[in-house]
Write a protein that holds these residues in place. Structure first.
Motif, PDB file in Angstrom:
ATOM      1  N   SER A 130       0.842  -1.194   0.000  1.00 56.78           N
ATOM      2  CA  SER A 130       0.000   0.000   0.000  1.00 56.78           C
ATOM      3  C   SER A 130       0.877   1.243   0.000  1.00 56.78           C
ATOM      4  O   SER A 130       1.858   1.310   0.731  1.00 56.78           O
ATOM      5  CB  SER A 130      -0.896   0.020   1.235  1.00 56.78           C
ATOM      6  N   TYR A 132       0.743   5.418   0.521  1.00 58.40           N
ATOM      7  CA  TYR A 132      -0.066   6.472   1.135  1.00 58.40           C
ATOM      8  C   TYR A 132       0.622   7.821   0.947  1.00 58.40           C
ATOM      9  O   TYR A 132       1.847   7.913   0.981  1.00 58.40           O
ATOM     10  CB  TYR A 132      -0.219   6.232   2.646  1.00 58.40           C
ATOM     11  N   TYR A 149      -4.608   6.590  -0.976  1.00 54.01           N
ATOM     12  CA  TYR A 149      -3.907   5.321  -0.982  1.00 54.01           C
ATOM     13  C   TYR A 149      -4.064   4.639  -2.328  1.00 54.01           C
ATOM     14  O   TYR A 149      -5.025   4.864  -3.058  1.00 54.01           O
ATOM     15  CB  TYR A 149      -4.371   4.399   0.145  1.00 54.01           C
ATOM     16  N   SER A 150      -3.086   3.840  -2.623  1.00 57.89           N
ATOM     17  CA  SER A 150      -3.116   3.041  -3.832  1.00 57.89           C
ATOM     18  C   SER A 150      -2.429   1.724  -3.521  1.00 57.89           C
ATOM     19  O   SER A 150      -1.448   1.687  -2.783  1.00 57.89           O
ATOM     20  CB  SER A 150      -2.374   3.765  -4.963  1.00 57.89           C
ATOM     21  N   SER A 151      -2.968   0.668  -4.066  1.00 52.42           N
ATOM     22  CA  SER A 151      -2.327  -0.634  -3.932  1.00 52.42           C
ATOM     23  C   SER A 151      -2.403  -1.310  -5.286  1.00 52.42           C
ATOM     24  O   SER A 151      -2.916  -0.742  -6.250  1.00 52.42           O
ATOM     25  CB  SER A 151      -3.025  -1.485  -2.868  1.00 52.42           C
ATOM     26  N   ASP A 154      -6.504  -1.879  -5.470  1.00 50.55           N
ATOM     27  CA  ASP A 154      -7.524  -0.863  -5.248  1.00 50.55           C
ATOM     28  C   ASP A 154      -6.894   0.466  -4.859  1.00 50.55           C
ATOM     29  O   ASP A 154      -5.683   0.577  -4.703  1.00 50.55           O
ATOM     30  CB  ASP A 154      -8.544  -1.302  -4.199  1.00 50.55           C
ATOM     31  N   ASP A 155      -7.728   1.490  -4.742  1.00 47.86           N
ATOM     32  CA  ASP A 155      -7.257   2.818  -4.354  1.00 47.86           C
ATOM     33  C   ASP A 155      -8.435   3.602  -3.805  1.00 47.86           C
ATOM     34  O   ASP A 155      -9.580   3.191  -3.943  1.00 47.86           O
ATOM     35  CB  ASP A 155      -6.630   3.539  -5.551  1.00 47.86           C
ATOM     36  N   ASN A 157      -9.546   7.020  -0.769  1.00 49.17           N
ATOM     37  CA  ASN A 157      -9.233   8.114   0.141  1.00 49.17           C
ATOM     38  C   ASN A 157      -9.638   7.767   1.567  1.00 49.17           C
ATOM     39  O   ASN A 157     -10.630   7.070   1.785  1.00 49.17           O
ATOM     40  CB  ASN A 157     -10.005   9.369  -0.270  1.00 49.17           C
ATOM     41  N   LYS A 172     -13.680  10.050  -6.165  1.00 47.97           N
ATOM     42  CA  LYS A 172     -12.326  10.119  -6.719  1.00 47.97           C
ATOM     43  C   LYS A 172     -12.067  11.566  -7.153  1.00 47.97           C
ATOM     44  O   LYS A 172     -12.857  12.150  -7.902  1.00 47.97           O
ATOM     45  CB  LYS A 172     -12.170   9.196  -7.938  1.00 47.97           C
ATOM     46  N   TYR A 178      -4.609   7.952  -9.257  1.00 46.74           N
ATOM     47  CA  TYR A 178      -4.675   6.849  -8.302  1.00 46.74           C
ATOM     48  C   TYR A 178      -3.958   5.597  -8.803  1.00 46.74           C
ATOM     49  O   TYR A 178      -3.597   4.734  -8.039  1.00 46.74           O
ATOM     50  CB  TYR A 178      -6.130   6.478  -7.997  1.00 46.74           C
ATOM     51  N   HIS A 179      -3.808   5.484 -10.095  1.00 45.63           N
ATOM     52  CA  HIS A 179      -3.239   4.260 -10.691  1.00 45.63           C
ATOM     53  C   HIS A 179      -1.735   4.414 -10.868  1.00 45.63           C
ATOM     54  O   HIS A 179      -1.268   5.126 -11.741  1.00 45.63           O
ATOM     55  CB  HIS A 179      -3.916   3.979 -12.039  1.00 45.63           C
TER      56      HIS A 179
END
Length: 180
Positions: A130, A132, A149-151, A154-155, A157, A172, A178-179
């Motif tokens: 993750s 942040y 956050y982005s993983s 998923d992503d 707030n 969003k 986010y990507h």
């Protein structure tokens, strides 16, 4: 005479017994216990409790960072050779290796696409990480710090209040990539 011979003999037996205890320590306890480096300090602007109402939020609806923890788990830098030893089968007690650091996370700062992120990973990660960062956003005409956050999967707030998180559910921000 018997007492003089028993004392040295009992000392030798005791010493051998104690040394035997130290040779039966699991590989994970000695090798992997040294795999954690320095305790990581979480940036002050990320510290605190954050809330999200994103459908399927990857860390749940609430995440708490303290000076050195995330959701109560200590964050350490990680000796990369320990993880490669694990994946290459060089650790004999892999079950112990997983059990020993179950309350540890690894953390570091990462730069991607000219942005600095705080990266949190499970200690033994299988493509689960993750990223942040706190980014100020205008919401209803007011400036709010938002934990983005982005993983890999998923992503979304996190917000400082439950009320704002509910209001912004699944939102969003247009100017946020986010990507990663």
């Amino acid at each position: 005479m018997l007492e003089r011979k028993l004392l040295p003999l009992s000392t030798v037996v005791l010493a051998l017994g104690l040394s035997g205890l130290t040779t039966h320590v699991k590989a994970a306890d000695t090798t992997y216990g040294n795999g954690n480096g320095a305790v990581v300090t979480v940036p002050k602007k990320i510290q605190g409790t954050w809330y999200s109402y994103v459908s399927n939020a990857h860390s749940g609806r609430k995440i708490t960072f303290t000076t050195h923890t995330v959701n109560g788990k200590m964050i350490y830098t990680q000796d990369k050779s320990i993880i490669s030893d694990y994946f290459n089968g060089n650790i004999q007690d892999q079950g112990g290796l997983i059990e020993l650091p179950k309350n540890w996370m690894s953390g570091q700062t990462t730069k991607m696409k000219n942005n600095l992120f705080y990266e949190i990973n499970p200690w033994i990660s299988f493509e689960n990480w993750s990223l942040y960062r706190v980014m100020p956003q205008k919401i209803n005409g007011k400036k709010h710090n938002v934990l983005l956050y982005s993983s890999r999967y998923d992503d979304g707030n996190y917000y400082r209040s439950k009320k704002l998180a509910k209001q912004m559910k699944n939102y969003k921000f247009k100017k946020v990539d986010y990507h990663l």
